[in-house]
Design a protein around this motif. Structure first.
Motif, PDB file in Angstrom:
ATOM      1  N   GLU A 125     -36.321 119.468 -72.623  1.00 23.59           N
ATOM      2  CA  GLU A 125     -37.318 119.587 -71.852  1.00 23.59           C
ATOM      3  C   GLU A 125     -37.266 119.379 -70.365  1.00 23.59           C
ATOM      4  O   GLU A 125     -37.992 120.108 -69.663  1.00 23.59           O
ATOM      5  CB  GLU A 125     -38.068 118.242 -72.305  1.00 23.59           C
ATOM      6  CG  GLU A 125     -38.675 118.080 -73.972  1.00 23.59           C
ATOM      7  CD  GLU A 125     -39.155 117.104 -74.448  1.00 23.59           C
ATOM      8  OE1 GLU A 125     -39.346 115.943 -73.747  1.00 23.59           O
ATOM      9  OE2 GLU A 125     -39.173 116.740 -75.552  1.00 23.59           O
ATOM     10  N   MET A 126     -36.326 118.620 -70.199  1.00 20.95           N
ATOM     11  CA  MET A 126     -36.006 118.226 -68.755  1.00 20.95           C
ATOM     12  C   MET A 126     -35.774 119.579 -67.830  1.00 20.95           C
ATOM     13  O   MET A 126     -36.274 120.051 -66.710  1.00 20.95           O
ATOM     14  CB  MET A 126     -35.113 117.351 -68.460  1.00 20.95           C
ATOM     15  CG  MET A 126     -35.417 116.148 -68.616  1.00 20.95           C
ATOM     16  SD  MET A 126     -36.914 115.466 -67.599  1.00 20.95           S
ATOM     17  CE  MET A 126     -37.870 114.867 -68.983  1.00 20.95           C
ATOM     18  N   LEU A 127     -34.713 120.465 -68.499  1.00 23.15           N
ATOM     19  CA  LEU A 127     -34.482 121.544 -68.132  1.00 23.15           C
ATOM     20  C   LEU A 127     -35.496 122.541 -67.896  1.00 23.15           C
ATOM     21  O   LEU A 127     -35.649 123.410 -66.968  1.00 23.15           O
ATOM     22  CB  LEU A 127     -33.333 122.142 -68.658  1.00 23.15           C
ATOM     23  CG  LEU A 127     -31.915 121.458 -68.632  1.00 23.15           C
ATOM     24  CD1 LEU A 127     -30.831 121.862 -69.627  1.00 23.15           C
ATOM     25  CD2 LEU A 127     -31.327 121.522 -66.968  1.00 23.15           C
ATOM     26  N   GLU A 128     -36.325 122.623 -68.929  1.00 23.27           N
ATOM     27  CA  GLU A 128     -37.431 123.421 -68.730  1.00 23.27           C
ATOM     28  C   GLU A 128     -38.436 123.036 -67.618  1.00 23.27           C
ATOM     29  O   GLU A 128     -38.913 123.732 -66.764  1.00 23.27           O
ATOM     30  CB  GLU A 128     -38.298 123.357 -69.821  1.00 23.27           C
ATOM     31  CG  GLU A 128     -39.142 124.313 -70.332  1.00 23.27           C
ATOM     32  CD  GLU A 128     -39.963 124.015 -71.781  1.00 23.27           C
ATOM     33  OE1 GLU A 128     -39.188 123.659 -72.640  1.00 23.27           O
ATOM     34  OE2 GLU A 128     -41.080 124.505 -71.745  1.00 23.27           O
ATOM     35  N   MET A 129     -38.495 121.711 -67.354  1.00 28.16           N
ATOM     36  CA  MET A 129     -39.375 121.192 -66.261  1.00 28.16           C
ATOM     37  C   MET A 129     -38.873 121.962 -64.939  1.00 28.16           C
ATOM     38  O   MET A 129     -39.582 122.165 -64.079  1.00 28.16           O
ATOM     39  CB  MET A 129     -39.319 119.735 -66.329  1.00 28.16           C
ATOM     40  CG  MET A 129     -40.155 119.112 -64.970  1.00 28.16           C
ATOM     41  SD  MET A 129     -39.826 117.337 -64.939  1.00 28.16           S
ATOM     42  CE  MET A 129     -38.193 117.525 -64.136  1.00 28.16           C
ATOM     43  N   VAL A 130     -37.569 121.802 -64.658  1.00 25.88           N
ATOM     44  CA  VAL A 130     -36.951 122.052 -63.496  1.00 25.88           C
ATOM     45  C   VAL A 130     -36.686 123.563 -63.314  1.00 25.88           C
ATOM     46  O   VAL A 130     -36.019 124.273 -62.610  1.00 25.88           O
ATOM     47  CB  VAL A 130     -35.764 121.512 -62.958  1.00 25.88           C
ATOM     48  CG1 VAL A 130     -36.259 119.894 -62.932  1.00 25.88           C
ATOM     49  CG2 VAL A 130     -34.474 121.485 -64.175  1.00 25.88           C
ATOM     50  N   GLY A 131     -37.066 124.604 -64.667  1.00 24.74           N
ATOM     51  CA  GLY A 131     -37.038 125.893 -64.595  1.00 24.74           C
ATOM     52  C   GLY A 131     -35.442 126.430 -65.002  1.00 24.74           C
ATOM     53  O   GLY A 131     -35.195 127.368 -64.491  1.00 24.74           O
ATOM     54  N   LEU A 132     -34.502 125.578 -65.556  1.00 23.93           N
ATOM     55  CA  LEU A 132     -33.083 125.755 -65.701  1.00 23.93           C
ATOM     56  C   LEU A 132     -32.814 126.049 -67.229  1.00 23.93           C
ATOM     57  O   LEU A 132     -31.773 125.476 -67.614  1.00 23.93           O
ATOM     58  CB  LEU A 132     -32.438 125.087 -64.914  1.00 23.93           C
ATOM     59  CG  LEU A 132     -32.425 125.160 -63.368  1.00 23.93           C
ATOM     60  CD1 LEU A 132     -31.585 124.142 -62.663  1.00 23.93           C
ATOM     61  CD2 LEU A 132     -31.790 126.577 -63.051  1.00 23.93           C
ATOM     62  N   GLU A 133     -33.599 126.030 -68.213  1.00 25.30           N
ATOM     63  CA  GLU A 133     -33.514 125.787 -69.659  1.00 25.30           C
ATOM     64  C   GLU A 133     -32.253 126.759 -70.046  1.00 25.30           C
ATOM     65  O   GLU A 133     -31.694 126.418 -71.035  1.00 25.30           O
ATOM     66  CB  GLU A 133     -34.805 126.108 -70.507  1.00 25.30           C
ATOM     67  CG  GLU A 133     -35.460 127.354 -70.344  1.00 25.30           C
ATOM     68  CD  GLU A 133     -36.519 127.357 -69.356  1.00 25.30           C
ATOM     69  OE1 GLU A 133     -36.254 126.793 -68.321  1.00 25.30           O
ATOM     70  OE2 GLU A 133     -37.672 127.988 -69.741  1.00 25.30           O
ATOM     71  N   GLU A 134     -32.044 128.129 -69.349  1.00 26.07           N
ATOM     72  CA  GLU A 134     -31.029 128.950 -69.871  1.00 26.07           C
ATOM     73  C   GLU A 134     -29.817 128.233 -69.225  1.00 26.07           C
ATOM     74  O   GLU A 134     -28.708 128.886 -69.827  1.00 26.07           O
ATOM     75  CB  GLU A 134     -31.433 130.152 -69.546  1.00 26.07           C
ATOM     76  CG  GLU A 134     -31.039 130.846 -67.964  1.00 26.07           C
ATOM     77  CD  GLU A 134     -32.176 130.158 -67.119  1.00 26.07           C
ATOM     78  OE1 GLU A 134     -33.079 129.269 -67.281  1.00 26.07           O
ATOM     79  OE2 GLU A 134     -31.972 130.303 -65.856  1.00 26.07           O
ATOM     80  N   LYS A 135     -29.557 127.447 -68.500  1.00 23.15           N
ATOM     81  CA  LYS A 135     -28.396 126.936 -67.878  1.00 23.15           C
ATOM     82  C   LYS A 135     -27.899 125.589 -68.695  1.00 23.15           C
ATOM     83  O   LYS A 135     -26.866 125.060 -68.015  1.00 23.15           O
ATOM     84  CB  LYS A 135     -28.475 126.489 -66.607  1.00 23.15           C
ATOM     85  CG  LYS A 135     -29.061 127.852 -65.568  1.00 23.15           C
ATOM     86  CD  LYS A 135     -27.759 128.665 -65.581  1.00 23.15           C
ATOM     87  CE  LYS A 135     -28.339 129.901 -64.502  1.00 23.15           C
ATOM     88  NZ  LYS A 135     -27.166 130.741 -64.320  1.00 23.15           N
TER      89      LYS A 135
END
Lengths: 247, 221
Positions: A125-135
Protein backbone atom coordinates in the motif's frame (compact mmCIF):
# COMPACT_ATOMS: atom_id res chain seq x y z
CA UNK A 1 -5.05 27.60 20.28
CA UNK A 2 -6.48 24.53 21.91
CA UNK A 3 -3.85 22.62 23.91
CA UNK A 4 -5.33 19.22 23.10
CA UNK A 5 -4.81 19.65 19.36
CA UNK A 6 -1.10 20.41 19.75
CA UNK A 7 0.58 17.24 18.61
CA UNK A 8 4.14 18.40 19.23
CA UNK A 9 5.22 20.97 21.80
CA UNK A 10 8.82 22.00 22.50
CA UNK A 11 9.58 24.22 25.46
CA UNK A 12 12.84 25.99 26.24
CA UNK A 13 14.81 23.65 24.02
CA UNK A 14 18.56 24.13 24.28
CA UNK A 15 21.35 22.13 22.71
CA UNK A 16 25.08 22.63 23.04
CA UNK A 17 27.89 20.78 21.36
CA UNK A 18 30.73 21.43 23.81
CA UNK A 19 31.14 25.20 23.99
CA UNK A 20 28.95 25.81 20.97
CA UNK A 21 25.30 26.53 21.72
CA UNK A 22 23.32 25.49 18.65
CA UNK A 23 19.80 25.91 20.07
CA UNK A 24 19.24 28.83 22.42
CA UNK A 25 15.83 28.18 23.89
CA UNK A 26 13.29 27.08 21.30
CA UNK A 27 9.55 27.25 21.92
CA UNK A 28 7.58 25.56 19.21
CA UNK A 29 4.22 23.92 18.84
CA UNK A 30 2.55 22.07 16.05
CA UNK A 31 -1.17 21.49 15.58
CA UNK A 32 -2.77 18.35 14.26
CA UNK A 33 -2.72 18.32 10.45
CA UNK A 34 -0.43 21.32 10.15
CA UNK A 35 2.48 21.58 7.70
CA UNK A 36 5.18 23.85 9.11
CA UNK A 37 8.19 24.84 7.08
CA UNK A 38 11.41 25.72 8.91
CA UNK A 39 13.71 28.00 6.98
CA UNK A 40 16.86 29.87 7.81
CA UNK A 41 20.55 30.21 6.98
CA UNK A 42 22.69 27.09 7.18
CA UNK A 43 24.02 26.57 10.68
CA UNK A 44 20.99 28.23 12.23
CA UNK A 45 20.04 25.04 14.09
CA UNK A 46 17.10 23.90 11.94
CA UNK A 47 18.23 20.29 11.59
CA UNK A 48 19.39 20.09 15.20
CA UNK A 49 15.95 21.24 16.34
CA UNK A 50 14.28 18.63 14.17
CA UNK A 51 16.60 15.92 15.52
CA UNK A 52 15.80 16.97 19.09
CA UNK A 53 12.11 16.40 18.33
CA UNK A 54 12.70 12.61 18.30
CA UNK A 55 15.76 12.67 20.56
CA UNK A 56 18.15 11.54 17.86
CA UNK A 57 19.92 14.53 19.35
CA UNK A 58 19.73 14.73 23.12
CA UNK A 59 18.60 18.24 24.13
CA UNK A 60 20.80 19.86 26.76
CA UNK A 61 17.74 21.48 28.34
CA UNK A 62 14.02 21.82 27.80
CA UNK A 63 11.19 19.47 26.93
CA UNK A 64 9.58 17.91 23.88
CA UNK A 65 6.03 16.62 24.19
CA UNK A 66 4.44 14.40 21.57
CA UNK A 67 0.68 14.04 21.87
CA UNK A 68 0.89 14.76 25.59
CA UNK A 69 3.86 12.49 26.36
CA UNK A 70 7.07 14.20 27.46
CA UNK A 71 9.98 12.56 25.64
CA UNK A 72 12.39 13.79 28.31
CA UNK A 73 10.52 12.19 31.19
CA UNK A 74 12.54 9.50 32.96
CA UNK A 75 11.36 6.01 32.05
CA UNK A 76 9.65 7.08 28.84
CA UNK A 77 9.73 4.31 26.22
CA UNK A 78 11.66 6.24 23.60
CA UNK A 79 11.42 3.43 21.03
CA UNK A 80 7.64 3.32 21.10
CA UNK A 81 7.59 7.14 20.94
CA UNK A 82 9.99 7.24 18.01
CA UNK A 83 7.86 5.03 15.84
CA UNK A 84 5.12 7.65 16.25
CA UNK A 85 7.51 10.30 14.91
CA UNK A 86 8.44 9.55 11.32
CA UNK A 87 11.73 10.93 10.08
CA UNK A 88 13.02 11.45 6.57
CA UNK A 89 16.71 12.20 6.11
CA UNK A 90 18.66 14.20 3.58
CA UNK A 91 20.70 11.12 2.64
CA UNK A 92 17.61 8.80 2.55
CA UNK A 93 19.40 6.22 4.76
CA UNK A 94 17.66 3.23 3.26
CA UNK A 95 19.11 -0.11 4.33
CA UNK A 96 21.18 -1.12 1.29
CA UNK A 97 21.24 -4.83 2.15
CA UNK A 98 17.45 -5.15 2.22
CA UNK A 99 14.95 -4.99 -0.62
CA UNK A 100 12.64 -2.00 -0.86
CA UNK A 101 9.80 -4.05 0.57
CA UNK A 102 11.89 -5.29 3.51
CA UNK A 103 13.10 -1.77 4.22
CA UNK A 104 9.47 -0.97 4.94
CA UNK A 105 8.47 -4.20 6.69
CA UNK A 106 11.43 -4.37 9.13
CA UNK A 107 10.04 -2.00 11.76
CA UNK A 108 6.45 -3.10 11.06
CA UNK A 109 7.46 -6.60 12.07
CA UNK A 110 10.00 -5.92 14.82
CA UNK A 111 8.42 -2.86 16.44
CA UNK A 112 4.70 -3.19 15.69
CA UNK A 113 4.93 -7.03 15.72
CA UNK A 114 2.87 -7.38 12.57
CA UNK A 115 2.83 -10.72 10.81
CA UNK A 116 4.91 -11.10 7.65
CA UNK A 117 1.87 -11.08 5.38
CA UNK A 118 0.28 -8.07 7.11
CA UNK A 119 3.55 -6.15 6.92
CA UNK A 120 3.98 -6.98 3.23
CA UNK A 121 0.43 -5.84 2.55
CA UNK A 122 1.17 -2.51 4.27
CA UNK A 123 4.43 -2.17 2.31
CA UNK A 124 2.51 -2.70 -0.92
CA UNK A 125 0.00 0.00 0.00
CA UNK A 126 2.76 2.42 0.96
CA UNK A 127 4.70 1.80 -2.24
CA UNK A 128 1.52 2.39 -4.20
CA UNK A 129 1.09 5.71 -2.41
CA UNK A 130 4.59 6.83 -3.44
CA UNK A 131 4.16 5.42 -6.96
CA UNK A 132 6.79 2.68 -6.68
CA UNK A 133 4.75 -0.52 -6.33
CA UNK A 134 6.78 -2.16 -9.11
CA UNK A 135 10.02 -1.62 -7.15
CA UNK A 136 9.09 -3.77 -4.13
CA UNK A 137 11.80 -6.35 -4.85
CA UNK A 138 14.47 -3.92 -6.04
CA UNK A 139 17.40 -2.94 -3.83
CA UNK A 140 18.03 0.68 -2.86
CA UNK A 141 21.21 0.77 -4.94
CA UNK A 142 19.13 0.14 -8.06
CA UNK A 143 16.93 3.19 -7.49
CA UNK A 144 17.41 6.86 -8.33
CA UNK A 145 17.79 9.31 -5.45
CA UNK A 146 14.22 10.50 -5.89
CA UNK A 147 12.91 6.95 -5.78
CA UNK A 148 15.03 6.17 -2.72
CA UNK A 149 13.65 9.17 -0.89
CA UNK A 150 10.09 8.14 -1.75
CA UNK A 151 10.79 4.70 -0.32
CA UNK A 152 12.22 6.35 2.80
CA UNK A 153 8.98 8.33 3.15
CA UNK A 154 6.97 5.13 2.65
CA UNK A 155 9.08 3.41 5.33
CA UNK A 156 8.29 6.16 7.85
CA UNK A 157 4.61 6.58 6.97
CA UNK A 158 4.01 2.81 7.16
CA UNK A 159 4.37 3.06 10.95
CA UNK A 160 1.39 5.46 11.08
CA UNK A 161 3.27 8.24 12.84
CA UNK A 162 1.53 11.18 14.48
CA UNK A 163 4.13 13.57 13.10
CA UNK A 164 6.52 13.42 10.17
CA UNK A 165 9.85 15.24 10.34
CA UNK A 166 11.60 16.00 7.05
CA UNK A 167 15.27 16.97 7.31
CA UNK A 168 16.17 18.61 3.99
CA UNK A 169 14.47 15.80 2.04
CA UNK A 170 15.36 17.12 -1.41
CA UNK A 171 18.80 18.66 -0.80
CA UNK A 172 20.73 15.62 -2.00
CA UNK A 173 18.64 15.20 -5.16
CA UNK A 174 19.30 16.21 -8.72
CA UNK A 175 16.88 19.04 -9.62
CA UNK A 176 14.82 16.91 -12.00
CA UNK A 177 14.09 14.40 -9.22
CA UNK A 178 12.89 16.91 -6.63
CA UNK A 179 9.38 17.18 -8.07
CA UNK A 180 8.44 13.55 -7.50
CA UNK A 181 9.40 13.77 -3.81
CA UNK A 182 7.50 17.02 -3.30
CA UNK A 183 4.52 15.42 -5.03
CA UNK A 184 4.49 12.67 -2.39
CA UNK A 185 4.80 15.23 0.41
CA UNK A 186 1.88 17.18 -1.03
CA UNK A 187 -0.16 13.99 -1.10
CA UNK A 188 0.71 13.32 2.54
CA UNK A 189 -0.34 16.80 3.58
CA UNK A 190 -3.62 16.41 1.73
CA UNK A 191 -4.23 13.16 3.60
CA UNK A 192 -4.01 15.15 6.85
CA UNK A 193 -0.49 14.21 7.98
CA UNK A 194 1.13 16.58 10.48
CA UNK A 195 4.52 17.62 9.15
CA UNK A 196 7.59 19.67 9.99
CA UNK A 197 9.82 20.30 7.00
CA UNK A 198 13.33 21.74 7.04
CA UNK A 199 14.03 22.62 3.44
CA UNK A 200 15.23 25.20 0.96
CA UNK A 201 12.40 24.53 -1.46
CA UNK A 202 10.85 27.99 -1.13
CA UNK A 203 8.35 27.59 -3.94
CA UNK A 204 7.00 24.49 -2.25
CA UNK A 205 6.97 26.33 1.08
CA UNK A 206 4.83 29.14 -0.32
CA UNK A 207 2.41 26.77 -1.92
CA UNK A 208 2.13 23.98 0.66
CA UNK A 209 3.02 25.31 4.11
CA UNK A 210 0.42 26.54 6.54
CA UNK A 211 3.07 28.29 8.59
CA UNK A 212 6.69 29.27 8.10
CA UNK A 213 9.18 29.38 10.94
CA UNK A 214 12.31 31.43 10.39
CA UNK A 215 15.34 30.44 12.44
CA UNK A 216 18.64 32.17 12.76
CA UNK A 217 21.53 31.59 15.12
CA UNK A 218 19.77 28.98 17.24
CA UNK A 219 16.58 30.92 17.79
CA UNK A 220 13.16 31.22 16.22
CA UNK A 221 13.16 34.79 15.00
CA UNK A 222 9.77 34.98 13.42
CA UNK A 223 6.87 32.80 12.34
CA UNK A 224 3.76 33.35 10.28
CA UNK A 225 1.89 32.44 7.14
CA UNK A 226 3.90 32.17 3.92
CA UNK A 227 2.47 35.52 2.84
CA UNK A 228 3.58 37.22 6.04
CA UNK A 229 7.09 35.77 5.98
CA UNK A 230 7.81 36.10 2.28
CA UNK A 231 5.93 39.32 1.47
CA UNK A 232 5.92 41.25 4.69
CA UNK A 233 8.54 40.00 7.17
CA UNK A 234 8.69 42.08 10.32
CA UNK A 235 12.18 41.22 11.49
CA UNK A 236 15.33 42.55 9.86
CA UNK A 237 17.09 39.20 9.71
CA UNK A 238 14.02 37.59 8.10
CA UNK A 239 13.92 40.37 5.49
CA UNK A 240 17.60 39.89 4.71
CA UNK A 241 17.21 36.12 4.40
CA UNK A 242 14.10 36.37 2.21
CA UNK A 243 15.80 38.97 0.02
CA UNK A 244 18.85 36.72 -0.27
CA UNK A 245 16.93 33.61 -1.33
CA UNK A 246 14.56 35.35 -3.74
CA UNK A 247 17.39 36.85 -5.76
CA UNK B 1 69.17 -38.45 -1.65
CA UNK B 2 68.03 -41.86 -0.51
CA UNK B 3 68.57 -40.71 3.03
CA UNK B 4 66.17 -37.79 2.52
CA UNK B 5 63.50 -40.03 0.96
CA UNK B 6 64.04 -42.61 3.71
CA UNK B 7 63.62 -40.07 6.54
CA UNK B 8 61.10 -37.61 5.19
CA UNK B 9 59.13 -39.24 2.42
CA UNK B 10 58.96 -42.83 3.59
CA UNK B 11 55.76 -44.14 2.06
CA UNK B 12 55.67 -47.28 4.22
CA UNK B 13 55.93 -45.24 7.45
CA UNK B 14 53.33 -42.77 6.18
CA UNK B 15 51.00 -45.65 5.38
CA UNK B 16 51.36 -47.04 8.89
CA UNK B 17 50.93 -43.61 10.52
CA UNK B 18 47.97 -42.65 8.34
CA UNK B 19 45.16 -44.07 10.54
CA UNK B 20 46.63 -42.31 13.58
CA UNK B 21 46.90 -39.03 11.69
CA UNK B 22 43.35 -39.41 10.44
CA UNK B 23 42.14 -39.68 14.03
CA UNK B 24 44.25 -36.63 14.81
CA UNK B 25 42.65 -34.81 11.92
CA UNK B 26 39.25 -35.70 13.34
CA UNK B 27 40.23 -34.20 16.68
CA UNK B 28 41.55 -31.09 14.92
CA UNK B 29 38.25 -30.77 13.08
CA UNK B 30 36.32 -31.17 16.32
CA UNK B 31 38.51 -28.53 17.91
CA UNK B 32 37.84 -26.15 15.02
CA UNK B 33 34.11 -26.78 15.32
CA UNK B 34 34.36 -25.70 18.95
CA UNK B 35 36.79 -22.78 18.86
CA UNK B 36 35.69 -21.04 15.65
CA UNK B 37 32.06 -20.48 16.70
CA UNK B 38 33.27 -19.62 20.21
CA UNK B 39 35.61 -16.99 18.79
CA UNK B 40 33.04 -15.61 16.35
CA UNK B 41 30.38 -15.25 19.04
CA UNK B 42 32.80 -14.13 21.74
CA UNK B 43 34.29 -11.56 19.37
CA UNK B 44 30.87 -10.19 18.51
CA UNK B 45 29.89 -9.87 22.16
CA UNK B 46 33.20 -8.20 22.99
CA UNK B 47 32.90 -5.82 20.01
CA UNK B 48 29.42 -4.78 21.15
CA UNK B 49 30.55 -4.36 24.76
CA UNK B 50 33.44 -2.18 23.58
CA UNK B 51 30.82 0.23 22.19
CA UNK B 52 28.88 0.66 25.43
CA UNK B 53 28.31 4.10 26.90
CA UNK B 54 29.29 2.78 30.31
CA UNK B 55 32.80 4.14 30.42
CA UNK B 56 34.28 1.72 32.98
CA UNK B 57 33.01 -1.31 31.05
CA UNK B 58 34.25 0.10 27.76
CA UNK B 59 37.77 0.77 29.05
CA UNK B 60 37.92 -2.63 30.72
CA UNK B 61 36.90 -4.40 27.53
CA UNK B 62 39.36 -2.42 25.40
CA UNK B 63 42.17 -3.14 27.88
CA UNK B 64 41.33 -6.87 27.78
CA UNK B 65 41.29 -6.86 23.97
CA UNK B 66 44.75 -5.29 23.95
CA UNK B 67 46.00 -7.69 26.59
CA UNK B 68 44.88 -10.86 24.84
CA UNK B 69 46.14 -9.62 21.49
CA UNK B 70 49.54 -8.96 23.02
CA UNK B 71 49.95 -12.25 24.91
CA UNK B 72 51.29 -15.05 22.68
CA UNK B 73 48.58 -17.72 22.43
CA UNK B 74 51.07 -20.48 23.32
CA UNK B 75 51.99 -18.70 26.54
CA UNK B 76 48.31 -18.23 27.33
CA UNK B 77 47.55 -21.88 26.70
CA UNK B 78 50.40 -23.17 28.87
CA UNK B 79 49.39 -20.76 31.61
CA UNK B 80 45.79 -22.02 31.53
CA UNK B 81 46.72 -25.69 31.36
CA UNK B 82 49.82 -25.84 33.54
CA UNK B 83 49.65 -22.60 35.55
CA UNK B 84 46.05 -22.56 36.74
CA UNK B 85 46.30 -25.94 38.56
CA UNK B 86 48.47 -24.09 41.12
CA UNK B 87 45.36 -22.05 41.86
CA UNK B 88 43.36 -25.26 42.13
CA UNK B 89 41.80 -24.95 38.68
CA UNK B 90 42.48 -28.16 36.74
CA UNK B 91 41.07 -28.16 33.22
CA UNK B 92 41.05 -30.98 30.69
CA UNK B 93 43.23 -30.36 27.61
CA UNK B 94 40.17 -29.79 25.43
CA UNK B 95 38.56 -27.28 27.80
CA UNK B 96 41.90 -25.52 28.34
CA UNK B 97 42.38 -25.13 24.60
CA UNK B 98 38.80 -23.87 24.15
CA UNK B 99 39.26 -21.31 26.92
CA UNK B 100 42.62 -20.13 25.57
CA UNK B 101 41.22 -19.82 22.06
CA UNK B 102 38.10 -18.07 23.30
CA UNK B 103 40.20 -15.40 25.02
CA UNK B 104 42.66 -15.00 22.17
CA UNK B 105 40.25 -15.27 19.23
CA UNK B 106 37.54 -13.12 20.73
CA UNK B 107 40.02 -10.27 20.92
CA UNK B 108 41.01 -10.68 17.26
CA UNK B 109 37.51 -11.23 15.94
CA UNK B 110 36.28 -8.29 18.04
CA UNK B 111 38.74 -5.97 16.33
CA UNK B 112 37.48 -7.14 12.94
CA UNK B 113 33.83 -6.67 13.89
CA UNK B 114 34.67 -3.25 15.32
CA UNK B 115 36.23 -2.16 12.03
CA UNK B 116 33.15 -3.49 10.21
CA UNK B 117 30.71 -1.67 12.47
CA UNK B 118 32.67 1.55 12.12
CA UNK B 119 32.54 1.23 8.33
CA UNK B 120 28.76 1.74 8.46
CA UNK B 121 27.67 5.38 8.44
CA UNK B 122 25.83 6.84 11.44
CA UNK B 123 22.80 7.46 9.21
CA UNK B 124 21.94 3.76 9.19
CA UNK B 125 21.69 3.57 12.98
CA UNK B 126 19.72 6.84 13.05
CA UNK B 127 17.28 5.60 10.43
CA UNK B 128 16.77 2.34 12.32
CA UNK B 129 16.31 4.08 15.68
CA UNK B 130 13.93 6.63 14.15
CA UNK B 131 11.56 3.78 13.22
CA UNK B 132 11.49 2.63 16.84
CA UNK B 133 13.93 -0.28 16.61
CA UNK B 134 15.88 -0.55 19.86
CA UNK B 135 19.70 -0.46 19.85
CA UNK B 136 20.06 -4.24 19.79
CA UNK B 137 17.50 -4.73 17.00
CA UNK B 138 19.15 -1.96 14.98
CA UNK B 139 22.48 -3.71 15.43
CA UNK B 140 21.18 -7.15 14.48
CA UNK B 141 19.00 -6.28 11.51
CA UNK B 142 20.62 -3.16 10.09
CA UNK B 143 24.24 -2.65 11.13
CA UNK B 144 25.72 -6.14 11.54
CA UNK B 145 24.59 -7.63 8.20
CA UNK B 146 26.29 -4.75 6.39
CA UNK B 147 29.30 -4.68 8.73
CA UNK B 148 29.89 -8.41 8.42
CA UNK B 149 29.72 -8.26 4.65
CA UNK B 150 32.29 -5.46 4.62
CA UNK B 151 34.81 -7.43 6.70
CA UNK B 152 34.04 -10.91 5.42
CA UNK B 153 37.54 -11.43 3.93
CA UNK B 154 39.12 -10.47 7.26
CA UNK B 155 36.81 -12.78 9.20
CA UNK B 156 37.66 -15.67 6.89
CA UNK B 157 41.35 -14.85 6.91
CA UNK B 158 41.38 -14.85 10.70
CA UNK B 159 39.51 -18.15 10.66
CA UNK B 160 42.24 -19.72 8.53
CA UNK B 161 44.74 -18.49 11.15
CA UNK B 162 42.64 -20.10 13.86
CA UNK B 163 42.61 -23.44 12.02
CA UNK B 164 46.41 -23.35 11.78
CA UNK B 165 46.72 -22.26 15.40
CA UNK B 166 44.83 -25.34 16.64
CA UNK B 167 48.16 -27.16 16.22
CA UNK B 168 49.38 -25.51 19.45
CA UNK B 169 46.93 -27.78 21.28
CA UNK B 170 49.65 -30.42 20.88
CA UNK B 171 51.59 -28.87 23.80
CA UNK B 172 48.82 -29.83 26.21
CA UNK B 173 48.76 -33.41 24.86
CA UNK B 174 45.49 -33.02 23.00
CA UNK B 175 45.83 -35.65 20.26
CA UNK B 176 45.05 -33.43 17.29
CA UNK B 177 46.80 -33.71 13.92
CA UNK B 178 50.23 -32.37 14.89
CA UNK B 179 50.34 -34.23 18.21
CA UNK B 180 49.42 -37.50 16.46
CA UNK B 181 52.07 -36.91 13.80
CA UNK B 182 54.71 -36.17 16.42
CA UNK B 183 53.72 -39.30 18.31
CA UNK B 184 54.08 -41.35 15.12
CA UNK B 185 57.47 -39.73 14.55
CA UNK B 186 58.73 -40.67 18.00
CA UNK B 187 57.51 -44.26 17.66
CA UNK B 188 58.95 -44.76 14.17
CA UNK B 189 62.11 -42.66 14.62
CA UNK B 190 61.22 -41.13 11.28
CA UNK B 191 60.07 -37.62 10.24
CA UNK B 192 57.75 -38.75 7.46
CA UNK B 193 54.58 -38.52 9.63
CA UNK B 194 55.34 -34.81 10.22
CA UNK B 195 55.69 -34.30 6.47
CA UNK B 196 52.42 -36.12 5.99
CA UNK B 197 50.74 -33.85 8.56
CA UNK B 198 52.10 -30.79 6.79
CA UNK B 199 50.72 -32.21 3.56
CA UNK B 200 47.28 -32.66 5.10
CA UNK B 201 47.26 -29.08 6.45
CA UNK B 202 48.31 -27.85 3.03
CA UNK B 203 45.65 -29.90 1.29
CA UNK B 204 42.93 -28.45 3.52
CA UNK B 205 44.10 -24.88 3.81
CA UNK B 206 45.45 -24.19 0.35
CA UNK B 207 42.00 -24.08 -1.33
CA UNK B 208 40.73 -21.84 1.49
CA UNK B 209 43.63 -19.44 1.06
CA UNK B 210 43.14 -19.44 -2.71
CA UNK B 211 39.42 -18.76 -2.34
CA UNK B 212 40.13 -16.03 0.16
CA UNK B 213 42.54 -14.23 -2.07
CA UNK B 214 39.96 -14.26 -4.88
CA UNK B 215 37.33 -12.95 -2.48
CA UNK B 216 39.61 -10.17 -1.25
CA UNK B 217 40.25 -9.24 -4.84
CA UNK B 218 36.54 -8.99 -5.54
CA UNK B 219 35.66 -7.01 -2.43
CA UNK B 220 38.57 -4.69 -3.11
CA UNK B 221 36.98 -3.54 -6.34
Amino acid sequence: MNQTTDILVARGLRKSFGELEVLKGIDFSLRQGELVFVIGPSGSGKSTMLRCFNRLEEPTEGSVTIDGVNLMAPGVDINSMRRQIGMVFQQFNLYPHLSVSRNITLALRKVLKRSASQAEETAREMLEMVGLEEKADAYPGELSGGQQQRVAIARAVALEPKVMLFDEPTSALDPELVGSVLQVMRKLRDSGMTMVVVSHEMRFAREAAGRIVFMSDGEIIEEGTPDQIFENPSHRRTREFVAEISR
Amino acid sequence: MDLIVENFFNIEIMRQAFPLLLRGLGTSALLCLAVIPLGLIGGLVVALMARTHIRVLRFTVIALIDFFRAVPPLVLLIFIYSGLPFAGIQLSPFVAVCLGFLLNNSAYYAEIYRAGIESIGAGQMEAARSTGLNPLQSMIYVILPQATRNVLPDLLSNTVEVVKLTSIASVVALPELLYSADMARSISYNSSPIVLAAGIYLLILWPSVRLLSRLEHRVGH
